[in-house]
Write a protein that holds these residues in place. Sequence first.
Motif, PDB file in Angstrom:
ATOM      1  N   PRO A  55       3.569  -0.972   3.557  1.00  0.00           N
ATOM      2  CA  PRO A  55       2.266  -2.057   2.953  1.00  0.00           C
ATOM      3  C   PRO A  55       2.281  -1.339   0.784  1.00  0.00           C
ATOM      4  N   PHE A  56       1.858  -2.272  -0.008  1.00  0.00           N
ATOM      5  CA  PHE A  56       1.517  -2.093  -1.432  1.00  0.00           C
ATOM      6  C   PHE A  56       0.129  -0.841  -1.600  1.00  0.00           C
ATOM      7  N   ARG A  57      -0.568  -1.548  -0.728  1.00  0.00           N
ATOM      8  CA  ARG A  57      -1.495  -0.354  -1.026  1.00  0.00           C
ATOM      9  C   ARG A  57      -2.274  -0.655   0.833  1.00  0.00           C
ATOM     10  N   SER A  58      -3.814   0.187   1.114  1.00  0.00           N
ATOM     11  CA  SER A  58      -3.958   0.466   2.396  1.00  0.00           C
ATOM     12  C   SER A  58      -5.161   0.684   0.808  1.00  0.00           C
ATOM     13  N   GLU A  59      -6.938   0.196   2.401  1.00  0.00           N
ATOM     14  CA  GLU A  59      -7.121   0.597   1.858  1.00  0.00           C
ATOM     15  C   GLU A  59      -8.819   0.724   3.337  1.00  0.00           C
ATOM     16  N   GLY A  60      -9.525   1.694   3.303  1.00  0.00           N
ATOM     17  CA  GLY A  60     -10.162   2.053   4.522  1.00  0.00           C
ATOM     18  C   GLY A  60     -10.051   2.641   5.959  1.00  0.00           C
ATOM     19  N   LYS A  61      -8.987   3.326   5.528  1.00  0.00           N
ATOM     20  CA  LYS A  61      -8.178   3.829   7.116  1.00  0.00           C
ATOM     21  C   LYS A  61      -8.940   5.457   7.193  1.00  0.00           C
ATOM     22  N   ASN A  62     -10.007   5.755   6.232  1.00  0.00           N
ATOM     23  CA  ASN A  62     -10.655   6.794   6.676  1.00  0.00           C
ATOM     24  C   ASN A  62     -11.701   6.241   7.342  1.00  0.00           C
ATOM     25  N   ASN A  63     -12.182   5.966   6.925  1.00  0.00           N
ATOM     26  CA  ASN A  63     -13.586   5.493   7.253  1.00  0.00           C
ATOM     27  C   ASN A  63     -13.490   3.888   8.419  1.00  0.00           C
ATOM     28  N   LYS A  64     -12.774   3.807   8.948  1.00  0.00           N
ATOM     29  CA  LYS A  64     -12.180   2.946  10.135  1.00  0.00           C
ATOM     30  C   LYS A  64     -12.874   2.361  10.151  1.00  0.00           C
ATOM     31  N   GLN A  65     -13.967   1.047   9.539  1.00  0.00           N
ATOM     32  CA  GLN A  65     -14.384   0.445   9.693  1.00  0.00           C
ATOM     33  C   GLN A  65     -14.102  -1.302   9.725  1.00  0.00           C
ATOM     34  N   TRP A  66     -12.958  -1.271   8.561  1.00  0.00           N
ATOM     35  CA  TRP A  66     -12.476  -2.547   8.043  1.00  0.00           C
ATOM     36  C   TRP A  66     -11.101  -2.001   7.273  1.00  0.00           C
ATOM     37  N   ILE A  67      -9.974  -1.617   7.874  1.00  0.00           N
ATOM     38  CA  ILE A  67      -8.476  -1.407   6.977  1.00  0.00           C
ATOM     39  C   ILE A  67      -7.822  -2.856   6.606  1.00  0.00           C
ATOM     40  N   LEU A  68      -7.451  -2.371   5.122  1.00  0.00           N
ATOM     41  CA  LEU A  68      -6.951  -3.772   4.945  1.00  0.00           C
ATOM     42  C   LEU A  68      -5.430  -2.926   4.361  1.00  0.00           C
ATOM     43  N   MET A  69      -4.623  -3.716   4.863  1.00  0.00           N
ATOM     44  CA  MET A  69      -2.873  -3.035   4.579  1.00  0.00           C
ATOM     45  C   MET A  69      -2.573  -4.752   3.910  1.00  0.00           C
ATOM     46  N   ASP A  70      -2.491  -4.603   2.105  1.00  0.00           N
ATOM     47  CA  ASP A  70      -1.599  -4.568   1.540  1.00  0.00           C
ATOM     48  C   ASP A  70      -0.378  -5.233   0.744  1.00  0.00           C
ATOM     49  N   TYR A  71      -0.255  -6.570   1.913  1.00  0.00           N
ATOM     50  CA  TYR A  71       1.438  -6.855   1.468  1.00  0.00           C
ATOM     51  C   TYR A  71       2.473  -7.797   0.350  1.00  0.00           C
ATOM     52  N   VAL A  72       0.770  -7.943  -0.505  1.00  0.00           N
ATOM     53  CA  VAL A  72       1.348  -8.257  -1.803  1.00  0.00           C
ATOM     54  C   VAL A  72       0.985  -9.822  -1.216  1.00  0.00           C
ATOM     55  N   ASN A  73       1.824 -10.253  -0.554  1.00  0.00           N
ATOM     56  CA  ASN A  73       1.903 -12.044  -0.095  1.00  0.00           C
ATOM     57  C   ASN A  73       1.295 -12.228   0.911  1.00  0.00           C
ATOM     58  N   VAL A  74       0.808 -10.946   2.180  1.00  0.00           N
ATOM     59  CA  VAL A  74       0.061 -11.343   3.246  1.00  0.00           C
ATOM     60  C   VAL A  74      -0.997 -10.079   2.813  1.00  0.00           C
ATOM     61  N   VAL A  75      -2.312 -10.235   3.345  1.00  0.00           N
ATOM     62  CA  VAL A  75      -3.060  -9.463   2.792  1.00  0.00           C
ATOM     63  C   VAL A  75      -3.846  -9.101   4.995  1.00  0.00           C
ATOM     64  N   ALA A  76      -2.877  -8.036   5.493  1.00  0.00           N
ATOM     65  CA  ALA A  76      -4.028  -7.672   6.970  1.00  0.00           C
ATOM     66  C   ALA A  76      -5.354  -7.021   6.670  1.00  0.00           C
TER      67      ALA A  76
END
Length: 116
Positions: A68-89
Amino acid sequence: MTAEELSKVIVKGMEEKKASDIVVMDLRGVKNAFTDFFVICSGNSDTQIEAIYDAVEEEVIKSHQEKPFRSEGKNNKQWILMDYVNVVAHIFLKDRRSFYGLEELWGDAKITRIGS
């Protein structure tokens, strides 16, 4: 690899860890969209949320050697965002997903529900 292909790989990773309510949102026709696709799923616990994240990352690396270009939320584990630029999980705990309502917020997107 196209954004559409990447979204399918992400879905595969989610399915491996029994994610529920998987949705692929095609945002290519939505004005002011900053990505081509959202892939959204739910998990039942913070442990499952983390396992889904790990499976998605592993599946994308295995098939396309991409992190992933960047990811957020892995520490709180309620909403994890994985940014692959053209696709966001987006990997949500069930109650967090309904609270944020991304499907309603981006209601102009073409939505494909995966599985049952």
